[in-house]
Write an enzyme that holds these catalytic residues in place. Structure first.
Site: not given
Ligand code: XMP
Length: 600
Positions: A53, A80-81, A167, A169, A221, A223, A225-226, A371
């Site tokens: 962070g 890290c942090y 890091h 990741e 919508s 789309g 996702d919805s 996604k």
């Protein structure tokens, strides 16, 4: 009860979501929580990862955290942090760094241990930090160092606490995933049981618990996702407890609303309500020519229609929750999602919805996913492949792909002469179009003319060079096109045209052809998005013009035009030209920047 999962505590920046994603790539479920999450939630994990962070542990407004993390007896990996925080909390010391160490470094493993099992003695890692751990916490020892960072990796073996200054990741740490795997499986003992199937089962349980006796309202919508969110909610709750509302603006793709309704019906979901609001929207934009005023009117109409429909439903917050298809990147504010956020703000601003949100009455079953994970989930839920692989489509839809004009032309001779000079270097001719489109330079919006390249060879490499040179050197041009058909431009006439049903119908047909063809050629994944644009331009005395705008992109923040195979382009343009009212086809060969993906 302990669950087979890793909890990632989010200390800011965007590291936590990457860590969580990497863990899921190892087929172990991961969940992101705030650092001050309650102990009973933390206790459920097999391991906890503290993310990096931007803060310093000494800052007054460093993120608050639950200090009990360190006394739960659960393995912890601090990155890290997180590494610095763990040192500070266990009696060590953090030194404030005056210089940032940023970039690749090489660690040398100094003590054999579980975290570096299966790795080389020296490993390349990515560093990005100011502060660093100076004195070790109680019971800790160094397990790897770099020349500049002695305490690059530390361990307290008896407590299973580990800390990395680097890091693992990020992809710049080539064996980072292996290091995370060593922690997740070797240290925490997680089993590889995370699959979309299990996710569905788990989420369904959570949704049921959260929703209880209430019902869920969702704006669909159409789309990806919805639709996936709806399919998941439906699986968890059944049709009766969900009310899905779809607003058909009249600017949708061909058969879009019907398709979504049909596919959901196939899954057994019947509570899908379509409001046909085309009349309202067309009335609203009548006579409007400017891109921004069109967008504004459409946004306001959305709110108006939704308010109207919601008033009719009289949702009682005591009985309703709001379902949303928010995915993880939506929650990060980046230039790429700003637009989407804008349209979502529209949705969210509807009075009764704001009320639900303010009271925390929201259920967002995809909010930890990306996604590609959402698409995988959609397929697992039984939505058809073509539906989950559909391209992103903007809220205002075809309306921002249908350019309007008052038909008045200004002289473009000067710009054309400048562009002509550059094009000549590439053995090409030019025509400047008497219309403007939106572009982006630095962070600023531009609104300028497109330049069409005509004649010569149509090698994509040459065209790309010409396009870049023209937009770099001529301020008045922000977009470059290749002429596909007819072969030459004799004349261009600017037509007076606004946003009406007839023109949207023309565009919808052309768009449907483009989508169908790329699906046929299996290019849906390769092409990120493929707007088709209608220009009120009559070339050589024939009809209006269609622009094809396929792009490659990762997240829409930047994009490259897609160099389409000649044969596919020919098929598309042939079919598009067969539409009555279309007389010419152009192909957009501009990257973003300097152009945007959409034209308006
Ligand atoms: P531009 O045109 O800015 O588009 O390069 C970047 C991405 O955002 C989408 N876009 C929108 N999405 N409402 C949306 O939901 C909007 O008003 C909107 N405008 C642009 C665009 O399709 C592309 O994916």
């Amino acid at each position: 009860m302990e669950e087979n999962k890793i909890i990632v505590l989010d200390f800011g920046a965007q590291y936590a979501h990457l860590i969580a994603r990497r863990v899921r790539q190892l087929h172990v479920f991961s969940e992101i929580l705030e650092p001050d999450a309650p102990t009973e939630k933390l206790r459920k994990a097999k391991g906890i990862i503290l993310s990096g962070g931007p803060s310093s542990v000494y800052e007054k407004d460093a993120p608050p955290f639950n200090p009990e993390i360190f006394s739960l007896g659960i393995p912890i990996l601090g990155l890290c942090y997180g590494h610095q925080l763990m040192a500070q909390q266990t009696g060590g010391k953090v030194e404030q760094g005056n210089v940032r160490e940023y970039g690749l470094a090489e660690i040398e493993v100094s003590k054999e241990n579980k975290m570096f099992e299966g790795l080389e003695e020296k490993e390349t890692v990515w560093m990005s930090h100011g502060d660093k751990v100076g004195g070790l916490g109680k019971g800790f020892e160094v397990i790897a160092s770099t020349p500049d960072c002695k305490n690059a990796a530390v361990a307290n073996f008896s407590r299973n606490f580990f800390g990395f200054q680097f890091h693992p990741e990020v992809t710049h740490t080539p064996n980072g995933l292996k290091m995370l795997e060593n922690f997740v499986k070797g240290v925490c003992g997680c089993k590889q049981d995370w699959t979309t199937k299990n996710y569905i089962a788990q989420k369904c349980g959570e949704i049921k618990k959260q929703v209880g006796k209430k019902n869920v309202f969702l704006l669909a919508s159409g789309g990806v996702d919805s639709t996936v969110a709806l399919a998941l909610l439906h699986k968890a709750l059944g049709s009766e407890k969900i009310y899905a509302l779809h607003v058909d603006t009249g600017f949708m793709r061909k058969d879009e609303s019907e398709n979504v309704e049909r596919e959901l019906e196939k899954l057994g979901f019947g509570n899908f309500h379509v409001v046909n609001a085309g009349e309202d929207f067309f009335e609203g934009v009548k006579g409007e020519l400017e891109p921004e005023s069109k967008r504004k009117i459409i946004g306001e109409k959305f709110i108006e229609i939704q308010n109207r429909e919601l008033r009719k439903l009289e949702l009682d917050p005591e009985e309703w929750l709001l379902g949303q298809g928010t995915i993880y990147p939506d929650t990060i504010e980046t230039a790429g999602t700003k637009h989407a956020a804008k349209i979502k703000t529209h949705h969210n601003r509807v009075d009764s919805i704001v009320e639900l949100i303010e009271q925390g009455l929201v259920v967002e079953p995809l909010d930890q996913l990306y996604k590609d994970e959402v698409r995988e989930l959609g397929e697992e839920l039984g939505l058809p492949h073509e539906m989950v692989w559909r391209h992103p489509f903007p809220g205002p839809g075809l309306a921002i792909r249908c350019l309007c004009s008052d038909g008045k032309e200004n002289s473009l001779e000067e710009i054309e002469a400048k562009a002509g000079k550059i094009a000549k270097e590439f053995d090409l001719g030019v025509k400047i179009l008497p219309i403007k489109s939106v572009g982006v330079q630095g962070d600023a919006r531009t609104y300028a003319h497109p330049c069409v390249l005509v004649g010569g060879e149509s090698d994509w490499g040459v065209l790309e060079k010409a396009s870049t040179k023209i937009t770099n050197e001529i301020r008045e041009i922000n977009r470059v096109l290749k002429l596909v058909a007819p072969p030459q431009i004799e004349s261009v006439e600017l037509l007076a045209a606004d946003l009406n049903r007839g023109r949207i119908e023309l565009l919808r047909e052309a768009d449907a052809i483009a989508m169908e063809k790329i699906a046929e050629h299996d290019l849906m994944k390769e092409i990120w998005q493929f707007p088709t644009v209608l220009l009120p331009l009559r070339v050589n005395g024939d009809g209006e013009s269609i622009v094809l705008r396929p792009v490659e992109s990762m997240e829409a923040m930047t994009a490259r035009f897609y160099p389409m195979k000649e044969a596919v382009l020919k098929e598309i343009s042939g079919d598009v030209l067969a539409i009555e009212g279309i007389g010419s086809v152009l192909f957009d060969i501009t990257h973003k920047p300097p152009a945007t993906i959409e034209w308006e």
